[in-house]
Write an enzyme that holds these catalytic residues in place. Sequence first.
Site, PDB file in Angstrom:
ATOM      1  N   PRO A 208     -22.326  26.194 -18.561  1.00 41.66           N
ATOM      2  CA  PRO A 208     -23.721  25.817 -18.312  1.00 41.66           C
ATOM      3  C   PRO A 208     -24.391  25.357 -19.598  1.00 41.66           C
ATOM      4  O   PRO A 208     -24.199  25.944 -20.655  1.00 41.66           O
ATOM      5  CB  PRO A 208     -24.334  27.119 -17.794  1.00 41.66           C
ATOM      6  CG  PRO A 208     -23.198  27.894 -17.244  1.00 41.66           C
ATOM      7  CD  PRO A 208     -22.025  27.555 -18.109  1.00 41.66           C
ATOM      8  N   GLU A 209     -25.164  24.282 -19.480  1.00 38.37           N
ATOM      9  CA  GLU A 209     -25.870  23.758 -20.635  1.00 38.37           C
ATOM     10  C   GLU A 209     -27.339  24.183 -20.566  1.00 38.37           C
ATOM     11  O   GLU A 209     -27.744  24.924 -19.672  1.00 38.37           O
ATOM     12  CB  GLU A 209     -25.714  22.238 -20.694  1.00 38.37           C
ATOM     13  CG  GLU A 209     -24.253  21.806 -20.858  1.00 38.37           C
ATOM     14  CD  GLU A 209     -24.085  20.312 -21.080  1.00 38.37           C
ATOM     15  OE1 GLU A 209     -25.061  19.656 -21.480  1.00 38.37           O
ATOM     16  OE2 GLU A 209     -22.981  19.802 -20.852  1.00 38.37           O
TER      17      GLU A 209
END
Length: 283
Positions: free
Chosen positions: A2-3
């Site tokens: 996840p960014e």
Amino acid sequence: MPELPEVETVRRGLAPVMEGAVIAQADVNRPDLRWPFPPDMAARLTGRQVLGLRRRSKYILADLDSGETLLIHLGMSGRMLISGDPLGQFVHDHPAPEKHDHVVLHMDNGARVTFNDPRRFGAMDLLDTATADQHKLLAVLGPEPLGNAFNEDVLVQAFKGKASPVKSALLDQRIVAGLGNIYVCEALFRAGVSPRRKAGNISQARVRALVPIIREVLSDAIAAGGSSLRDFRQADGELGYFQHSFDVYGREGQPCRTPGCTGTVQRIVQSGRSSFFCALCQT
């Protein structure tokens, strides 16, 4: 992994049921994830009020009334799931415990927050709030891309004399925190900059133009709830939708979306990561 937009989406989902509430009971169901949990983590969390939730790069930070801060890193497949929300924002009853429910926080308002992580690449730690920024995971981070400390002058200075490709420079967490592969590809496309161009060879005008474009891409992704490529879910279990708006990421061989452009999206590998771009639009 996840960014920033995915992590910010999760933080916003957790805030209504955690901020101001007390952790009535904390269940820690294994000794570690990516790293060992801190000693007595369950006891140190139980009875503590969550004063606020914030995000630093790809980490969620829950400040507690004990003077400690709970650091949460989702890793590759970690999910923070809410059930039994008394505010009526989520419809899930408390589900039966699952194999990979590693940490469960029972809030005094009736909500339950579960950290589920099948691959166990996530992490949790307890930090002294006053010195949290000095923690080994946070001390090396550059400015937040959506904050005032990240501006045109900062990026121009960071790129000066850099021989590495601009894609690699923007992924360097010391230059700007939280940017990942997906959103760097998308920002470079919107800016018309090739990911292969050396950072130090880009004109100051083009470097300055990157800053608002990076912010725009991240803001658009947050508004869409992040991107769900594999395991990412929002706190309410729903998928994010920004992946349906990708201009280049994952679109190898497909037509460029720039009006009038006859090019197709190409993929190259840079430092072991896939870069997607249009060679006609991005120079």
